[in-house]
Scaffold this motif. Structure first.
Motif, PDB file in Angstrom:
ATOM      1  N   ASN A 164       0.812  -1.224   0.000  1.00 30.24           N
ATOM      2  CA  ASN A 164       0.000   0.000   0.000  1.00 30.24           C
ATOM      3  C   ASN A 164       0.846   1.275   0.000  1.00 30.24           C
ATOM      4  OD1 ASN A 164      -2.487  -1.449   0.135  1.00 30.24           O
ATOM      5  ND2 ASN A 164      -2.069  -1.827   2.307  1.00 30.24           N
ATOM      6  N   SER A 165       2.149   1.140   0.007  1.00 30.79           N
ATOM      7  CA  SER A 165       3.032   2.317   0.046  1.00 30.79           C
ATOM      8  C   SER A 165       2.900   3.103  -1.256  1.00 30.79           C
ATOM      9  CB  SER A 165       4.474   1.889   0.254  1.00 30.79           C
ATOM     10  OG  SER A 165       4.618   1.282   1.520  1.00 30.79           O
ATOM     11  N   ILE A 166       3.008   4.420  -1.119  1.00 33.59           N
ATOM     12  CA  ILE A 166       2.848   5.278  -2.297  1.00 33.59           C
ATOM     13  C   ILE A 166       4.207   5.707  -2.839  1.00 33.59           C
ATOM     14  CG2 ILE A 166       0.570   6.099  -1.623  1.00 33.59           C
ATOM     15  CD1 ILE A 166       1.924   8.695  -0.678  1.00 33.59           C
ATOM     16  N   GLY A 167       4.189   6.121  -4.095  1.00 37.23           N
ATOM     17  CA  GLY A 167       5.377   6.643  -4.756  1.00 37.23           C
ATOM     18  C   GLY A 167       5.931   5.691  -5.794  1.00 37.23           C
ATOM     19  N   ASN A 168       6.819   6.227  -6.607  1.00 39.56           N
ATOM     20  CA  ASN A 168       7.494   5.473  -7.670  1.00 39.56           C
ATOM     21  C   ASN A 168       8.921   5.967  -7.782  1.00 39.56           C
ATOM     22  OD1 ASN A 168       4.582   5.256  -8.370  1.00 39.56           O
ATOM     23  ND2 ASN A 168       5.390   4.169 -10.145  1.00 39.56           N
ATOM     24  N   ILE A 169       9.747   5.131  -8.358  1.00 36.78           N
ATOM     25  CA  ILE A 169      11.080   5.569  -8.770  1.00 36.78           C
ATOM     26  C   ILE A 169      11.194   5.212 -10.255  1.00 36.78           C
ATOM     27  CG2 ILE A 169      12.226   3.473  -7.937  1.00 36.78           C
ATOM     28  CD1 ILE A 169      14.662   5.482  -7.361  1.00 36.78           C
ATOM     29  N   LYS A 170      11.529   6.219 -11.050  1.00 37.74           N
ATOM     30  CA  LYS A 170      11.589   6.055 -12.497  1.00 37.74           C
ATOM     31  C   LYS A 170      12.961   6.498 -12.987  1.00 37.74           C
ATOM     32  CE  LYS A 170       7.149   8.182 -12.551  1.00 37.74           C
ATOM     33  NZ  LYS A 170       6.299   9.197 -13.135  1.00 37.74           N
ATOM     34  N   MET A 171      13.468   5.783 -13.959  1.00 39.58           N
ATOM     35  CA  MET A 171      14.719   6.193 -14.596  1.00 39.58           C
ATOM     36  C   MET A 171      14.526   6.140 -16.101  1.00 39.58           C
ATOM     37  SD  MET A 171      18.545   4.481 -14.728  1.00 39.58           S
ATOM     38  CE  MET A 171      19.188   5.129 -13.207  1.00 39.58           C
ATOM     39  N   ARG A 172      15.097   7.118 -16.746  1.00 38.99           N
ATOM     40  CA  ARG A 172      15.240   7.069 -18.195  1.00 38.99           C
ATOM     41  C   ARG A 172      16.664   7.513 -18.496  1.00 38.99           C
ATOM     42  NH1 ARG A 172      12.408  12.104 -21.103  1.00 38.99           N
ATOM     43  NH2 ARG A 172      13.137  13.707 -19.696  1.00 38.99           N
ATOM     44  N   SER A 173      17.215   6.945 -19.531  1.00 37.44           N
ATOM     45  CA  SER A 173      18.601   7.272 -19.850  1.00 37.44           C
ATOM     46  C   SER A 173      18.812   7.179 -21.349  1.00 37.44           C
ATOM     47  CB  SER A 173      19.561   6.338 -19.113  1.00 37.44           C
ATOM     48  OG  SER A 173      19.337   4.998 -19.504  1.00 37.44           O
ATOM     49  N   LYS A 174      19.844   7.870 -21.798  1.00 36.59           N
ATOM     50  CA  LYS A 174      20.176   7.832 -23.219  1.00 36.59           C
ATOM     51  C   LYS A 174      21.681   7.949 -23.395  1.00 36.59           C
ATOM     52  CE  LYS A 174      19.868  12.782 -24.197  1.00 36.59           C
ATOM     53  NZ  LYS A 174      19.280  13.813 -25.026  1.00 36.59           N
ATOM     54  N   ALA A 175      22.128   7.434 -24.516  1.00 34.91           N
ATOM     55  CA  ALA A 175      23.527   7.574 -24.916  1.00 34.91           C
ATOM     56  C   ALA A 175      23.578   8.550 -26.084  1.00 34.91           C
ATOM     57  CB  ALA A 175      24.098   6.230 -25.345  1.00 34.91           C
ATOM     58  N   THR A 176      24.505   9.488 -26.010  1.00 39.48           N
ATOM     59  CA  THR A 176      24.763  10.396 -27.125  1.00 39.48           C
ATOM     60  C   THR A 176      26.162  10.071 -27.628  1.00 39.48           C
ATOM     61  OG1 THR A 176      23.379  12.090 -26.100  1.00 39.48           O
ATOM     62  CG2 THR A 176      24.856  12.802 -27.882  1.00 39.48           C
ATOM     63  N   LEU A 177      26.251   9.678 -28.893  1.00 39.21           N
ATOM     64  CA  LEU A 177      27.527   9.273 -29.489  1.00 39.21           C
ATOM     65  C   LEU A 177      27.966  10.325 -30.501  1.00 39.21           C
ATOM     66  CD1 LEU A 177      26.651   5.518 -30.103  1.00 39.21           C
ATOM     67  CD2 LEU A 177      27.697   6.548 -28.081  1.00 39.21           C
ATOM     68  N   PHE A 178      29.216  10.754 -30.371  1.00 34.73           N
ATOM     69  CA  PHE A 178      29.789  11.785 -31.228  1.00 34.73           C
ATOM     70  C   PHE A 178      30.828  11.119 -32.140  1.00 34.73           C
ATOM     71  CE2 PHE A 178      28.350  13.671 -27.335  1.00 34.73           C
ATOM     72  CZ  PHE A 178      27.783  14.892 -27.711  1.00 34.73           C
ATOM     73  N   PHE A 179      30.680  11.332 -33.438  1.00 33.33           N
ATOM     74  CA  PHE A 179      31.573  10.721 -34.422  1.00 33.33           C
ATOM     75  C   PHE A 179      32.358  11.781 -35.179  1.00 33.33           C
ATOM     76  CE2 PHE A 179      28.136   7.722 -33.816  1.00 33.33           C
ATOM     77  CZ  PHE A 179      28.781   6.512 -33.752  1.00 33.33           C
ATOM     78  N   GLN A 180      33.518  11.395 -35.649  1.00 34.88           N
ATOM     79  CA  GLN A 180      34.309  12.195 -36.577  1.00 34.88           C
ATOM     80  C   GLN A 180      34.680  11.265 -37.716  1.00 34.88           C
ATOM     81  OE1 GLN A 180      35.108  15.574 -36.290  1.00 34.88           O
ATOM     82  NE2 GLN A 180      35.699  15.309 -38.408  1.00 34.88           N
ATOM     83  N   ILE A 181      34.113  11.530 -38.886  1.00 36.25           N
ATOM     84  CA  ILE A 181      34.334  10.679 -40.044  1.00 36.25           C
ATOM     85  C   ILE A 181      35.086  11.482 -41.089  1.00 36.25           C
ATOM     86  CG2 ILE A 181      33.220   9.261 -41.819  1.00 36.25           C
ATOM     87  CD1 ILE A 181      30.772   9.194 -39.839  1.00 36.25           C
ATOM     88  N   ASP A 182      36.298  11.052 -41.362  1.00 33.34           N
ATOM     89  CA  ASP A 182      37.150  11.722 -42.347  1.00 33.34           C
ATOM     90  C   ASP A 182      37.311  10.837 -43.564  1.00 33.34           C
ATOM     91  OD1 ASP A 182      37.695  13.954 -40.676  1.00 33.34           O
ATOM     92  OD2 ASP A 182      39.124  12.729 -39.562  1.00 33.34           O
ATOM     93  N   ASN A 183      37.269  11.434 -44.732  1.00 37.88           N
ATOM     94  CA  ASN A 183      37.446  10.701 -45.980  1.00 37.88           C
ATOM     95  C   ASN A 183      38.828  11.045 -46.536  1.00 37.88           C
ATOM     96  OD1 ASN A 183      37.022   9.190 -48.253  1.00 37.88           O
ATOM     97  ND2 ASN A 183      35.881  10.783 -49.320  1.00 37.88           N
ATOM     98  N   GLU A 184      39.837  10.526 -45.922  1.00 37.56           N
ATOM     99  CA  GLU A 184      41.207  10.801 -46.374  1.00 37.56           C
ATOM    100  C   GLU A 184      41.917   9.529 -46.706  1.00 37.56           C
ATOM    101  OE1 GLU A 184      43.409  13.435 -43.832  1.00 37.56           O
ATOM    102  OE2 GLU A 184      41.637  14.602 -43.450  1.00 37.56           O
TER     103      GLU A 184
END
Length: 184
Positions: A164-184
């Protein structure tokens, strides 16, 4: 007469619009895309952490396979990664989220924790960003599995949580990936 002049006029217009183009520019292309992806999310009610005494540490966990780092393109072009976590807590308890990363030999490559504080049964939002660059990025690239261990600490008052206890714990998460693509 107009039918004979129209093709000549069209040819003149097409030829007049041509400009010298440096095709060698294509050899020096560099792009920096950014990709975002969800990681871990959950929503646990307080009843998930029920314990009879109010003095126990209650632990729940989950894991995520991260086989994306086996990709050669990603390994060669990833220059930075950020893992963002947002936790909303309306359960009157302290929590800690331990994020543990493992390599293919089940050895820990990296670990960190997010402390989550309560405010009675009011919602408290805690955010955390873990940045992976240089040596930490190399550790991340060796990761094949990520584990989340969520620990709820005992009540200071000793009042137990039940169905009967009230409340929640919620998590959301994300990954942000940074790329460097060179055409050499």
């Amino acid at each position: 007469m107009l039918k004979k002049i129209a093709p000549l006029l069209l040819l003149f217009l097409v030829a007049a619009c041509v400009e010298d183009v440096d095709f060698e520019q294509a050899e020096n292309i560099s792009i920096s895309p950014i990709v975002e992806s969800s990681l871990i999310f959950f929503d646990f009610p307080a009843s998930e952490f029920s314990e009879p005494t109010g003095t126990a540490i209650v632990v729940v966990g989950d894991e995520l396979e991260l086989d994306v780092f086996n990709d050669e393109f990603l390994r060669d072009n990833l220059i930075k990664a950020e893992f963002f976590f947002e936790v909303t807590n309306s359960i009157d308890r302290n929590f800690r989220a331990d994020i543990i990363m493992y390599d293919a030999n089940d050895q820990i490559t990296y670990a960190f924790a997010v402390n989550i504080m309560p405010d009675g049964n009011n919602e408290v939002v805690t955010t955390h960003t873990e940045v992976f660059e240089d040596d930490l990025l190399e550790q991340l690239k060796n990761t094949v599995r990520m584990e989340l261990v969520l620990s709820m600490f005992p009540s200071p008052s000793g009042i137990p949580l039940d169905e009967n206890s009230i409340g929640n714990i919620k998590m959301r998460s994300k990954a942000t990936l940074f790329f460097q693509i060179d055409n050499e």
